[in-house]
Design a protein around this motif. Structure first.
Motif, short mmCIF file in Angstrom:
data_model
loop_
_atom_site.label_atom_id
_atom_site.label_comp_id
_atom_site.label_asym_id
_atom_site.label_seq_id
_atom_site.Cartn_x
_atom_site.Cartn_y
_atom_site.Cartn_z
N ALA A 93 41.90 27.81 -16.30
CA ALA A 93 41.08 28.86 -15.62
C ALA A 93 39.47 28.37 -15.93
N ASN A 94 39.39 28.08 -17.13
CA ASN A 94 37.84 27.60 -17.35
C ASN A 94 37.24 26.65 -16.40
N GLU A 95 38.15 25.20 -16.22
CA GLU A 95 37.84 24.34 -15.45
C GLU A 95 37.76 24.94 -13.96
N LEU A 96 38.72 25.61 -13.53
CA LEU A 96 38.60 26.26 -12.17
C LEU A 96 37.60 27.19 -11.99
N ILE A 97 37.13 28.09 -13.03
CA ILE A 97 35.96 28.87 -12.71
C ILE A 97 34.60 28.06 -12.64
N GLU A 98 34.52 26.77 -13.28
CA GLU A 98 33.56 26.06 -13.09
C GLU A 98 33.46 25.41 -11.85
N ILE A 99 34.42 25.01 -11.21
CA ILE A 99 34.47 24.55 -9.91
C ILE A 99 34.13 25.40 -8.97
N PHE A 100 34.40 26.82 -9.21
CA PHE A 100 34.35 27.81 -8.21
C PHE A 100 32.46 28.08 -8.48
N LYS A 101 32.06 28.06 -9.45
CA LYS A 101 30.63 28.29 -9.79
C LYS A 101 29.91 27.38 -8.87
N ARG A 102 30.26 26.04 -8.92
CA ARG A 102 29.59 25.03 -8.16
C ARG A 102 29.79 25.21 -6.58
N GLN A 103 30.79 25.55 -6.16
CA GLN A 103 31.00 25.68 -4.75
C GLN A 103 30.06 27.08 -4.56
N MET A 104 30.03 28.08 -5.12
CA MET A 104 29.18 29.36 -5.00
C MET A 104 27.71 28.89 -4.83
N GLN A 105 27.32 27.95 -5.71
CA GLN A 105 25.96 27.42 -5.78
C GLN A 105 25.37 26.79 -4.61
N CYS A 106 26.51 25.96 -4.01
CA CYS A 106 26.15 25.14 -2.65
C CYS A 106 26.41 26.19 -1.34
N GLY A 107 27.08 27.14 -1.64
CA GLY A 107 27.10 28.16 -0.42
C GLY A 107 28.09 27.80 0.48
N TRP A 108 28.18 28.51 1.57
CA TRP A 108 29.40 28.11 2.73
C TRP A 108 28.61 28.23 4.07
N SER A 109 29.22 27.66 4.84
CA SER A 109 28.71 27.87 6.34
C SER A 109 29.44 29.13 6.76
N SER A 110 28.91 29.58 8.16
CA SER A 110 29.39 30.99 8.57
C SER A 110 30.90 30.83 8.65
N ASP A 111 31.44 29.80 9.14
CA ASP A 111 33.07 29.82 9.67
C ASP A 111 33.88 29.18 8.55
N ASP A 112 33.30 28.99 7.24
CA ASP A 112 34.11 28.32 6.17
C ASP A 112 35.18 29.21 5.61
N THR A 113 36.22 29.20 5.87
CA THR A 113 37.34 30.00 5.40
C THR A 113 37.24 30.12 3.92
N THR A 114 36.87 28.90 3.22
CA THR A 114 36.92 28.88 1.65
C THR A 114 36.35 30.06 0.93
N LYS A 115 35.38 30.80 1.28
CA LYS A 115 34.86 31.86 0.97
C LYS A 115 35.84 32.92 0.58
N GLN A 116 36.52 33.33 1.60
CA GLN A 116 37.45 34.30 1.36
C GLN A 116 38.48 34.13 0.21
N TYR A 117 39.12 32.71 0.54
CA TYR A 117 40.03 32.46 -0.75
C TYR A 117 39.61 32.35 -1.95
N MET A 118 38.31 32.10 -2.04
CA MET A 118 37.62 32.09 -3.43
C MET A 118 37.64 33.33 -3.98
N LEU A 119 36.92 34.33 -3.20
CA LEU A 119 36.73 35.51 -3.62
C LEU A 119 38.35 36.41 -4.05
#
Length: 1074
Positions: A564-590
């Motif tokens: 969980a700790n590593e996963l959260i760090e991966i998620f944090k990095r992804q959120m700092q990079c942001g998403w494109s408007s059509d990126d499906t990752t955002k919904q799955y991550m949230l």
């Protein structure tokens, strides 16, 4: 240059293909409209009448239509009377003198738009005269236009024609029998629009049934003409009637069914038209199921046409390699998809009993065919209709056999069918078929020659496993996981995505067995998440996020913590990079964040700062309402991805508030700002439900904030008032029973969570207003139940309708119970502060008790029971009004009402104080009478045994709490000899606890003189053990009584052995041994 020439040039500019010219012209037109709309519209009318250019005249008509009724008051009414009369006159002249059909059509649109408000106020009599003359004109386009205008007015503003309704109706048969097919078409549409605008049960509607036969004849002639435009309008007219007024077809329902089926099967027609022919039949079955079920022809033709359209699939060799999602909604698949969706709607509309007789013979023919398209259609049809069928009628073994069909698209359909049936008939299907189905699905999953079949088989396996019992899947985990991982490592695209989801499902259904594979699976899934985020890896990483969070929920916090700790760090990095408007990752991550919060609970609090701003943004985002198009061409509200994202965000807020709990109070104010307005959100019921459901948790989090001195008590009061005020407003406005239940649940939990705080937040006036609102809901529910009962008794009612009405009535009964329970919660939390409110509500509750409705009587008694139970002696001032009702209903033949009244008398004995003493004698007489009467009749009256149990329990309370007001010795004798408790386990625990207590304190009283009661006491205890009425500490106490009896003198035991049957003595010995 004249002003008309200037306007003409501007309009030509609006029509220009040159973007610069067009934008300039549109800007000039907008400025003119804003500056002086009346002058512009007068000039537009003049230009409409004088321009030689059809395109300019067309634009003039459009400009007038869009603006003439705009504003408040509308622009037309702001003009002088002379100008208004000029508009009325010139528009009608324009229709009569126009020679270009497209221009005339747009002018008729303008006339219809203006007619809606004017005819309603009877301010355009010239139009009625004009339409009458036009319908008799020698010129075909004029006759058509007259009916066209009538149809357009009736479509959007049927009340506008009320004062001239009879004249309009008299003219319709002439139009339907006109020499011109186009005029017939106009009359057909006008007839349909008038019909759909009427109340279904009105005399006017019944008076138009004579139009149906000529309308069907016109429809047939139009379809023989091969005119695509007329066909589309004609079939849409019938779709509109079927949707809003399907019972209009009653007199010729068989003819309608044959005609629509014949046209729908005509492969020369446009796909949209063929779909619409089916839509007429399906909407008729959906909206008038009782009528439809009486027509064997309709049921057969509708089902047959749906199946025929399902056969319209192409033999595309590349199908096996394409993503299934890419084909959904494509035009070439429209008929197949519409046919499949229609099968589902037909099943729901007609019900399983009728549908099975029609569809199973047809499915049998299809699946037995040598043509793969037919086998595929049969299996897809079964997957659509299965949910309304009885499990015993489903050929699950046969479906499993088709998983080995030689054609990949049939195997795909078989997997689809098995997946759907796994949902519909879980866990029975899994319990009986797992040994066959799981290996067969896995055989398809590992076959990499057909990726699309692979993906669907994995999805079917997901459904199968998700709905299976853990003990079933435990037997397969050690085979499934290694096989799925092997395929995952060698597959790509959609196959990999679905496999991740399926693996997660296995972990959730069989978490203990999965643990031995945990490290292997997590190593692979985490490697996917560590991959760089690119367009190519986006979907796979999204599914990996879903997979790993579901696995965490399955294995639990302790096992998951390191990952969980590593996963959260991966998620944090992804959120700092942001998403494109059509990126499906955002919904799955949230969504994954929300699951991790569920796993980690309070430990998740440090990470809230990273995720919750994104969730607030998504939940508060305004959604553009998009109008989609049905397959029949009509417009519907589309459920957009933005709306789904908003719903997901609201769900996540509920999850965070529920799981983080004490750490959530910093976010309460923002959550309230976002969610409070959504409690009355009209576009999405789930969003509304989420907004209501979160409110008790916000109260709980705020209370903790107050205790930790992070927020002030005043803020808590503010939050409570805002929530309860909104909830009460929602109660008043909501009509959907399911949402009202959610509101009741939210309100009750909010009040309970607030506890004593509520006393400080409600004034007596506010409490009374809430009480009256709740009582009104009970009354409205009873009225609705009465209406449902009337529907069930109507001459057209069949078995399916009666069953449907019963289900709705039960749902409404559940709502009434929840409302009454909410009043009880208010009484419990407000205490004596509720007494003045009860005085105000007393008259309404009195009416409930005197009502002829058992339901109203019952819920009135529920409220009285709660009043006495939670307020106690202070409620005694109401005894003269309520005790006679309790005594009366304690002898009622309705078990639920009797039970509620008996419970109330028992509560009075326990908590009524001295004020109840004078009622004790009469109450005991009633309770004994109820027990004796019930024992004689309970075998033939469902629920009466449970009422008797409650009577015995109530009598016990009189022995315990009112001993000074009764002959205790005789009372104990009567009480002991009315035992045992037979059904009600809750009352059994109460009664037998009292038996133990009295035996311990007053053994002689319980056993009676000369141990006369002893055999009965033993029988009662033995019965309690034999029927599993007691357990734990209470069971040990009752065993102790038997152990004590074994120590009685020998003469007593000898007499006891003679008095008791051998079976009882044997069971007694077994109980004593433990």
């Amino acid at each position: 240059m004249s002003h008309l020439e200037e306007l003409s040039n501007v309009l030509r500019g609006v029509l220009s293909t040159d973007n610069v010219k067009r934008n300039n012209a549109e800007r000039m037109l907008t400025q003119a409209l804003n500056k002086n709309p009346q002058n512009l519209l007068k000039s537009t009318l003049q230009l409409l009448r004088k321009s030689k250019e059809p395109s300019v005249r067309t634009l003039c008509a459009v400009l007038l239509r869009k603006n003439i009724t705009r504003g408040e008051p509308m622009i037309f009414l702001q003009m002088s009377e002379d100008v208004q009369n000029l508009f009325k006159l010139e528009l009608l002249k324009a229709i009569a003198e126009e020679n270009t059909s497209i221009v005339r059509s747009n002018i008729s649109d303008t006339v219809a738009e203006l007619a809606k408000p004017l005819l309603f106020r009877q301010e355009w009599p010239q139009l009625i005269s004009f339409l009458g003359q036009a319908m008799r004109s020698n010129v075909v386009p004029i006759r058509y236009t007259a009916y066209d205008i009538i149809g357009k007015i009736a479509d959007e503003s049927p009340d506008a024609l009320n004062h001239c309704f009879e004249n309009m109706v008299k003219a319709l048969p002439n139009g339907l029998n006109d020499s011109s097919l186009k005029v017939q078409s106009g009359a057909l549409v006008a007839s349909a629009m008038i019909i759909q605008g009427l109340d279904v049960d009105s005399k006017q509607a019944k008076g138009l049934e004579f139009l149906l036969v000529p309308m069907l004849k016109v429809f047939q002639r139009i379809f023989n003409s091969r005119d695509d435009g007329l066909q589309s309008k004609a079939v849409k007219a019938f779709v509109d009637i079927a949707t809003d007024h399907a019972t209009f077809f009653r007199s010729s329902i068989d003819d309608l069914a044959r005609l629509m089926s014949r046209c729908g099967q005509n492969r020369e027609l446009e796909p949209g038209v063929r779909n619409s022919c089916l839509e007429v039949l399906v909407s008729t079955c959906s909206c008038a199921g009782t009528m439809a079920r009486k027509s064997e022809v309709l049921m057969k033709e509708a089902t047959l046409l749906a199946l025929k359209l399902m056969l319209e699939t192409s033999d595309d060799p590349d199908w096996v390699n394409r993503d299934n999602r890419d084909d959904i909604g494509q035009e070439e698949n429209s008929m197949v998809e519409h046919g499949e969706l229609s099968m589902d709607r037909l099943a729901l509309g007609l019900g399983g009993k009728k549908m099975s007789k029609v569809v199973f013979p047809l499915i049998g023919q299809l699946v037995g065919s040598a043509d793969w398209k037919m086998r595929r259609a049969g299996l897809m049809a079964l997957s659509q209709v299965g949910e309304v069928m009885e499990y015993k009628t489903i050929p699950t073994q046969k479906v499993a056999e088709f998983l080995r069909d030689p054609h990949p698209r049939v195997r795909f359909a078989a997997a689809n069918c098995m997946g759907q049936l796994s949902n519909d008939f879980a866990p029975m299907l899994q319990n009986q078929t797992h040994a066959i189905v799981i290996p067969e699905l896995m055989r398809l999953v590992v076959d990499n020659r057909f990726p699309r079949v692979q993906t669907h088989a994995a999805a079917a396996l997901f459904n199968y496993v998700e709905n299976a019992n853990e003990d079933i899947i435990d037997n397969y985990v050690d085979d499934l996981i290694p096989a799925l991982l092997k395929v995952l490592q060698n597959a790509s695209g959609p196959v990999q995505e679905q496999l991740l989801t399926t693996i997660a499902c296995v972990s959730g259904t069989s978490p203990k067995k999965f643990l031995r594979h945990y490290e292997t699976v997590m190593r692979l899934v985490m490697s996917v998440l560590r991959m760089p985020s690119t367009k190519k890896t986006e979907k796979l990483r999204a599914r990996a996020m879903e997979c790993v969070s579901y696995i965490g929920m399955g294995v639990g916090k302790e096992r998951f913590r390191d990952h969980a700790n590593e996963l959260i760090e991966i998620f944090k990095r992804q959120m700092q990079c942001g998403w494109s408007s059509d990126d499906t990752t955002k919904q799955y991550m949230l969504q994954a964040w929300a699951r991790i919060a569920t796993i980690m609970k309070a430990e998740f609090m440090p990470y809230m700062q990273y995720v919750i701003p994104h969730v607030f943004d998504a939940a508060s985002k305004s959604v553009d309402i998009k109008m989609g198009t049905k397959l029949d061409g009509s417009f519907v509200l589309g459920i957009t991805s933005e709306l789904e994202e908003k719903a997901t965000a609201c769900s996540m807020l509920c999850s965070f508030a529920s799981n983080v709990k004490e750490g959530y109070y910093p976010f309460v104010e923002k959550t309230l700002e976002v969610m409070l307005p959504l409690m009355s959100y009209g576009l999405h019921e789930e969003i509304k439900a989420y907004a209501i459901s979160i409110m008790p948790d916000l109260i709980g989090a705020t209370k903790i904030g107050v205790l930790e001195r992070k927020v002030s008590p005043e803020f808590l009061f503010k939050v409570f008032r805002a929530i309860t005020e909104k909830l009460v407003n929602c109660m008043k406005a909501e009509s959907n029973t399911d949402i009202l239940m959610t509101i009741m649940h939210g309100f009750q939990n909010t009040i309970s969570e607030a506890g004593p705080i509520g006393k400080k937040c409600f004034t007596q006036q506010q409490l009374a207003a809430v009480g009256f609102t709740l009582l009104k809901l009970i009354s409205k529910s009873q009225d609705y139940i009465y209406k449902l009962e009337q529907n069930a008794r109507c001459k057209d009612a069949d078995e399916e309708l009666i069953e449907e009405m019963k289900e709705k009535a039960l749902n409404e009964e559940e709502l009434m119970f929840m409302v009454a329970d909410c009043i009880g919660t208010l009484i419990r939390t407000q205490g004596t502060a509720f007494l003045p409110v009860f005085e105000e509500l007393g008259q309404s509750i009195g009416k409930m008790l005197k009502s002829s409705s058992v339901s109203l009587q019952k819920y009135g008694v529920f409220i009285i029971d709660d009043l006495i139970e939670y307020i106690g002696p202070d409620a005694s001032r109401f005894f003269p009004a309520i005790i006679p009702s309790l005594c009366k209903f304690a002898m009622d033949m309705n078990p639920e009402l009797q039970q509620a009244a008996l419970y109330g008398l028992g509560v009075c004995a326990e908590k009524g104080g001295e004020g109840f003493d004078r009622y004790t004698k009469d109450a005991i007489k009633v309770i004994i009478g109820a027990i004796e009467r019930n024992r004689k009749i309970e075998a033939g009256h469902k629920g009466m045994t449970s009422a008797t149990d409650n009577a015995i329990s109530a009598f016990g309370k009189f022995i315990k709490y009112r001993a000074s007001c009764m002959d205790v010795k005789r009372g104990v004798y009567l009480w002991i000899n009315q035992l045992p408790i037979k059904e009600d386990i809750q009352e059994a625990k109460s009664v037998y606890s009292l038996l133990c207590e009295l035996t311990h304190k007053e053994g002689k009283l319980i056993f009676g003189e000369n141990m006369a009661n002893l055999p009965q006491v033993i029988k009662v205890i033995v019965h309690a053990f034999a029927n599993k009425m007691v357990d734990g500490e209470l069971a040990e106490k009752m065993r102790g009584i038997l152990v004590g009896i074994r120590k009685f003198p020998n003469n007593v035991l000898t007499a006891l052995n003679s008095a008791l049957p051998p079976a009882v003595l044997t069971e007694m010995a077994r109980i004593i041994k433990g």
